[in-house]
Design a protein around this motif. Structure first.
Motif, short mmCIF file in Angstrom:
data_model
loop_
_atom_site.label_atom_id
_atom_site.label_comp_id
_atom_site.label_asym_id
_atom_site.label_seq_id
_atom_site.Cartn_x
_atom_site.Cartn_y
_atom_site.Cartn_z
N LYS A 29 0.90 -0.74 -0.40
CA LYS A 29 0.29 0.39 0.12
C LYS A 29 0.79 1.30 -0.43
N ASN A 30 2.16 1.16 0.58
CA ASN A 30 3.11 2.22 0.97
C ASN A 30 3.66 2.87 -0.76
N GLU A 31 4.20 2.04 -1.66
CA GLU A 31 3.93 1.98 -2.75
C GLU A 31 3.29 2.12 -3.58
N ASP A 32 2.10 2.81 -2.93
CA ASP A 32 0.89 3.12 -4.13
C ASP A 32 0.03 2.03 -4.53
N GLU A 34 -2.59 0.19 -5.95
CA GLU A 34 -4.71 0.49 -5.44
C GLU A 34 -5.08 -1.20 -5.79
N MET A 60 -7.22 -0.41 -0.36
CA MET A 60 -6.68 -0.93 -2.04
C MET A 60 -8.42 -1.71 -1.94
N ASN A 90 -4.27 0.99 -13.17
CA ASN A 90 -4.24 1.56 -11.62
C ASN A 90 -2.56 0.41 -11.48
N LYS A 91 -2.49 0.72 -9.71
CA LYS A 91 -1.17 0.41 -10.03
C LYS A 91 -1.54 -1.68 -9.48
#
Length: 149
Positions: A29-32, A34, A60, A90-91
């Motif tokens: 999550k901290n690496e963005d 989603e 997420m 999305n990532k």
């Protein structure tokens, strides 16, 4: 991210791995990231109970496509390919138990969706796993077979 089991970065929007540990989902999550897509079965040896709740509590999106390792189906692959295209902007983090199912499915995604030249596909996971015949056949599927199924 390299401390996550069998981690592979595909590109800026897609990474794959084996089963992350509970605390590693926060790192994801901290690496963005989603979206988390899980291709393992609920009873895989290293599965996490309530993974869906853990991932969604971090904000997420969670999608579970349980793929039987002994009997992968074309319908599973199609669902995966459709999901990946739907989450295209999305990532996305995709995992299974050891990154074997994911790597086979990602190979097809590279081939038909990303159109990645073969020599640019990260095949390092196949140094650890030699796909059985059923997985090899799935990875060799043609576009015609994939979309007429």
């Amino acid at each position: 991210m390299e401390n996550i089991l069998n981690y592979i970065k595909i590109n800026e929007l897609i990474s794959t791995s084996g089963q992350p540990k509970i605390e590693q989902f926060e790192q994801i999550k901290n690496e963005d990231f989603e979206v988390v897509i899980n291709l393992a079965l609920c009873d895989s040896s290293n599965a996490i109970l309530n993974e869906d709740k853990i991932v969604t509590s971090l904000g997420m999106t969670y999608l579970h496509i349980p793929v039987d390792f002994i009997n992968p189906k074309i319908s599973d692959l199609k669902l995966f390919l459709n999901a990946m295209q739907a989450f295209g902007g999305n990532k996305v983090w995709v995992h299974c138990a050891k990154n074997y199912r994911v790597s086979a499915f990602m190979y097809v995604f590279h081939k038909y969706i990303l159109k990645t030249p073969f020599e640019q596909i990260d095949l390092s996971i196949f140094n650890k796993w030699q796909p059985e015949q059923n997985w090899q056949e799935l990875m060799k599927i043609s576009l015609d077979e994939l979309y007429t199924y």
